[in-house]
Design an enzyme around this catalytic site. Sequence first.
Site, PDB file in Angstrom:
ATOM      1  N   ARG A  24     -14.774  -4.545 -29.589  1.00  0.00           N
ATOM      2  CA  ARG A  24     -15.828  -5.560 -29.659  1.00  0.00           C
ATOM      3  C   ARG A  24     -15.464  -6.838 -28.905  1.00  0.00           C
ATOM      4  O   ARG A  24     -16.285  -7.347 -28.132  1.00  0.00           O
ATOM      5  CB  ARG A  24     -16.170  -5.858 -31.125  1.00  0.00           C
ATOM      6  CG  ARG A  24     -16.972  -4.750 -31.801  1.00  0.00           C
ATOM      7  CD  ARG A  24     -17.264  -5.063 -33.251  1.00  0.00           C
ATOM      8  NE  ARG A  24     -16.040  -5.138 -34.036  1.00  0.00           N
ATOM      9  CZ  ARG A  24     -15.994  -5.549 -35.302  1.00  0.00           C
ATOM     10  NH1 ARG A  24     -17.093  -5.940 -35.915  1.00  0.00           N
ATOM     11  NH2 ARG A  24     -14.849  -5.579 -35.947  1.00  0.00           N
ATOM     12  N   ASN A  42     -20.184  -2.943 -35.116  1.00  0.00           N
ATOM     13  CA  ASN A  42     -19.604  -1.675 -35.577  1.00  0.00           C
ATOM     14  C   ASN A  42     -20.574  -0.969 -36.501  1.00  0.00           C
ATOM     15  O   ASN A  42     -21.321  -1.609 -37.250  1.00  0.00           O
ATOM     16  CB  ASN A  42     -18.318  -1.923 -36.366  1.00  0.00           C
ATOM     17  CG  ASN A  42     -17.088  -1.970 -35.476  1.00  0.00           C
ATOM     18  OD1 ASN A  42     -17.157  -1.657 -34.299  1.00  0.00           O
ATOM     19  ND2 ASN A  42     -15.961  -2.353 -36.055  1.00  0.00           N
TER      20      ASN A  42
END
Length: 763
Positions: A24, A42
């Site tokens: 990320r 996520n």
Amino acid sequence: MNDKNDLERLRIQIRGAVQGVGFRPFVYRLATNLGMVGWIKNSAEGVWIEIEGTRSQLDLFLLKLEQEKPVHSLIQQLQASSLVPLDESDFEIYPSVSGEKTTIVLPDLATCSDCIRELFDPNNPRYRYPFINCTHCGPRFSIINALPYDRPNTSMNAFQMCDRCRTEYENPLDRRFHAQPIACPECGPRLEWWDHHGKRLASDEAALQAAIQAIQNGQIIAVKGLGGFHFMVDARNSDAISTLRQRKHRPDKPCAVMYPSLAAVQKDCELSDLEAQLLTASEAPIVLLRRKANISVLERVAPNNAYLGVLLPYTPLHHLLLSALNFPIVATSGNLSNEPICIDEREAIQRLSGIADAFLVHNRPIVRAVDDSIVRVIADREMILRRSRGYAPLPIALSKPVPTCLAVGGHLKNTIALTIDSNLFVSQHIGDLENQATLKAFKQAIDTFEQLYEVHPDLIACDDHPDYLSTQYAQHRSSKFPSSQIFPVQHHHAHIAACMAENGLEETVLGVAWDGTGYGLDGTIWGGEFFLANLTDFQRVGHFKPFRLPGGEKAIREPRRAAIAVLYELWGEAAFDRTDLTPVQAFNAQERDILQAMLQKELNTPWTSSAGRLFDAISALLNLVQISTFEGQAAMALEFALEHISTDEFYPSVIHQGIFDWSTMVEEIIADIEQKTSGAMVSAKFHNTMVEVILQFARQWKQKRVVLSGGCFQNRYFSDRTIARLQAEGFQPYWHRHIPPNDGGIAVGQAIIAASQLLKRGG
């Protein structure tokens, strides 16, 4: 500034190893550097991205996404669809969301170079902190309780982050952004030094120094590490190693040795570039290395063994210990023989206090035991012999989706496997299912997979052997859940299918499955098998000439019994008169009478075609090992006996109607022994003969693709020569790399066979 009419927006779903690897923050930095907007989050399936920019920006984003992704990440599947642009102002990281559980859980990773540098930097807030980690290293599989991989779903949930750690954790530009095990001396786990009764004697740095002093003084200490306990002792101290072996009931089995540095390893062991890469990789396995003469590590570490199991420090605690000691230490599993490793400090006091003099523990809970992996270089590439820390539970990617299936593995070196969609997930090494402690660990491994991925498969694959505890588990589960379908899978077909699966093979191959024991379709013990096989069916087209094993399982532990059996097949009762042969000498007169009666009356003398037992018999004939104290000892001794000899000679290999008749070979081996031919030469000629047997079958069946599997292919000389000879004659050999060739790979074969059979039936 971009014209709003030039903007496009994509929704991207990525499946694979994309959590716990810094994915990320990587995407955040990539998007912001390209001047793009959107978000990433996520999910239990992987990650979702919405990204907005011009067509050229989107093309560059997708290109860099693949080319520059974090080193430990793996993109298995990327799906993109167009959306209406929203003309947002920035790129954000959104909170995780739940959903179908299909994302890949990352294995535990060795401490990265950045964290090691900080660990020994007196000006760093985490100076000498034994639990330093970041997004690129540290615990993963050993601490996760549920998906998605976020701190509340790990055993680190018990530790409240301090302000400094919270700031790093929430900063997308920080190396510790969303590093779930993030901690520091102020808020994280702590060390303690206990006596063998569990009384706390010291904490933190004082505990570490007490452990260092204890090892220097020759004591045995139990150290709680990443995935469980190790016993640690000075590898140069003969008395300490002997005491450890005596207390652990491990007289001969090799112990792993942890060296302080790669340079120290090079002084004691021969080291290729690939072996050095394996030692220093983030997986940090034990690597089997050829030992040099007159090394610092004592012979008692690995008696009568040409190789040493070597590993380097892979946790901050290891680095602190080894930097202070600056000499190699034994680092062997923290358990009694044949039991799982301990993961809880209170349990360790109960189970290990009779072995360890003291305990170095910490209060970060270990969710599941994850033992050290073992790797050996064969045919110039790595072969995993025990698949655990650093590798489990990474899946094998399948070519197409298959039905969800739970495979419960075999009896020895047990692992379990689970198919979901087009992934075949493989558990960490569990061990031999010979006691309640290991059976409990086996059931916990199944619970782990079912809880992580929120599945309860109706399709259960198991071994054909009715007495395996894993098979009995499958049967019991089926009786509780009537919807369950049990798929018994022949042991050696599972071996071949496991190798096929990891090599991406589906069509028919010539499978060579050589091991010690596997339940045959005719009720005998197979183990020297040749199959024409695919992922659903097999035909047994060849095997070793069978012989009877006096004492059944006892013959597995006593190679001298396998030798007696072979001699009896050759000469009948006259075999017991050959007291000039060492396996016959190894029994007293009364024992010989009992064995003779057993063979005459066929009492507890099951038939076997096992290649492994033939290796044992030759080892006993050469008087290398008559009684084994650990599995594979006799075959290992036979391999090591041929060190430093080079010959292309071999004995006759007689094959008639698909049966390899080893009789002539054994008679010539005995003739060589009588003529005082060196054991090294006999061993080399025997190994070469085994290679020629495979070549003869390959020529006969004209299958270009030859798949090699089973515990016999852990033998480096035998595998190297087999592969080279097959390639030289135009065949394409396939062998194991990421899945063990031994019974640690059985669950993989079971799962792919059961799922493939169900697909074939239209299920």
